[in-house]
Design an enzyme around this catalytic site. Structure first.
Site, short mmCIF file in Angstrom:
data_model
loop_
_atom_site.label_atom_id
_atom_site.label_comp_id
_atom_site.label_asym_id
_atom_site.label_seq_id
_atom_site.Cartn_x
_atom_site.Cartn_y
_atom_site.Cartn_z
N GLY A 1 0.81 -1.21 0.00
CA GLY A 1 0.00 0.00 0.00
C GLY A 1 0.85 1.26 0.00
O GLY A 1 2.08 1.21 -0.13
N TYR B 1 -15.32 4.53 10.31
CA TYR B 1 -13.86 4.38 10.13
C TYR B 1 -13.13 4.77 11.42
O TYR B 1 -12.29 4.01 11.93
CB TYR B 1 -13.39 5.24 8.96
N LEU C 1 1.73 3.60 2.36
CA LEU C 1 2.76 3.75 3.39
C LEU C 1 3.81 2.66 3.27
O LEU C 1 5.00 2.91 3.51
CB LEU C 1 2.13 3.76 4.78
N THR D 1 -5.20 6.99 13.35
CA THR D 1 -5.69 8.14 12.59
C THR D 1 -6.23 9.26 13.47
O THR D 1 -6.68 9.02 14.61
CB THR D 1 -6.82 7.67 11.64
N ASP D 2 -6.24 10.46 12.92
CA ASP D 2 -6.86 11.61 13.58
C ASP D 2 -8.38 11.49 13.60
O ASP D 2 -9.06 12.22 14.33
CB ASP D 2 -6.46 12.91 12.88
N THR E 1 -9.53 1.82 4.86
CA THR E 1 -9.43 3.29 4.89
C THR E 1 -10.45 4.00 4.01
O THR E 1 -10.38 5.22 3.87
CB THR E 1 -8.01 3.72 4.46
N LYS F 1 -11.07 2.17 13.93
CA LYS F 1 -9.64 2.40 14.18
C LYS F 1 -9.37 2.54 15.68
O LYS F 1 -8.36 2.05 16.20
CB LYS F 1 -9.15 3.63 13.42
N ALA G 1 -5.05 -1.61 6.67
CA ALA G 1 -6.24 -1.00 7.27
C ALA G 1 -7.34 -0.87 6.23
O ALA G 1 -7.09 -0.85 5.03
CB ALA G 1 -5.91 0.38 7.83
#
Length: 282
Positions: A10, A126, A12, A102-103, A63, A130, A61
């Site tokens: 992916g 989501y 990242l 994640t934020d 996403t 997470k 993940a």
């Protein structure tokens, strides 16, 4: 000290591959979703046995933020159950886990910097799944670094920067959300930070925040992409109410990076400087 990257093909994962190559790190394995299927603990265990990782970086993940509203169980299986499977194997084989979060675990309704102790109140499936993944890890594993990031982009895979470059080239005008504020994160910078944590040999386990420095709206981010990329397109600022989506996004999710900077001595670049590097690389 072998490093195993799950979700290795992916965005990242590809960024980690680039940085590992630049740093001449050879003891790193990138597993795709078949070889490193985080939903099949038996398949995953075979990978652990074969690779004998000292560190596992989980980039895998679900996403698709809007699709998650309709695919709740699939999102939960990947983001919570998959994370738990990895954590259990890290316990069994004495590996340290670096997990990407994640934020979106934050509500983001107050314009103040979010630190690692800020209340987590997700407003989307989501974000919720997470957060459930974070809890699944902390419930079973002691040796972990959970790194929350935001607005990830790079020269790899699909992301906002590449979409804007394509749309800006194809169209005369675009409308972009101007009342959601956060910080873009160049995936190569995040990859470098993750490898810095491993290289530090510190055992300062816990939750950390990492994005680039600064704060910007999606509108301003798009404007910067077009300016740096020398793309001429008219950009209109939109309110969130003018562009409804299935999932609700945080209105303000700028994260405080003090903890990761002071603990590991990591230098965090300004978002616009990193954007220049990314567009140049693209």
């Amino acid at each position: 000290m072998n490093i195993l990257v799950l979700g290795g093909t992916g965005q990242l994962g590809q960024c980690l591959g680039k940085v590992a190559s630049q740093r001449n790190i050879t003891s790193i394995t990138f597993a795709d979703e078949i070889v490193g299927n985080i939903l099949d603990i038996d398949v995953l265990e075979k990978l652990f046995i074969a690779e004998k990782p000292a560190f596992v970086i989980n980039c895998a993940a679900y996403t698709a933020v809007d699709k998650a509203e309709d695919e709740v169980e699939l999102s939960r299986k990947i983001n919570r159950d998959g994370a738990e499977n990895i954590a259990k194997l890290c316990v069994k084989y004495k590996a340290t886990l670096l997990h990407i979060s994640t934020d979106f675990i934050f509500e983001g309704n107050v314009p103040t910097l979010l630190n690692e102790e800020s209340p987590a109140e997700p407003i989307s499936v989501y974000g919720l799944t997470k957060l459930e993944g974070e809890k699944a890890i902390t419930d079973v594993l002691d040796q972990y670094y959970i790194v929350r990031t935001a607005w990830l982009y790079s020269e790899f895979a699909n992301n906002f920067m590449k979409t804007m470059i394509k749309l800006g080239t194809d169209r005369d005008s675009l409308g972009i959300i101007a009342d959601q504020v956060g910080t873009p994160t160049y995936g190569v910078d995040l990859a470098g930070a993750l490898l810095d944590i491993i290289a530090s040999d510190k055992k300062a386990y816990g939750i950390y925040h990492y994005s680039n420095e600064g704060a910007v709206s999606w509108y301003d981010f798009a404007k910067a992409i077009f300016e740096i990329g020398n793309i001429t397109v008219a950009v209109k600022p939109l309110k969130t109410s003018e562009y409804p989506t299935k999932a609700t996004r945080p209105a303000f999710s700028v994260m405080d990076k003090t903890k990761i900077k002071t603990t590991f001595g990591i230098d965090v670049p300004y978002w616009r400087d990193s954007l220049k590097v990314a567009i140049s690389a693209l």
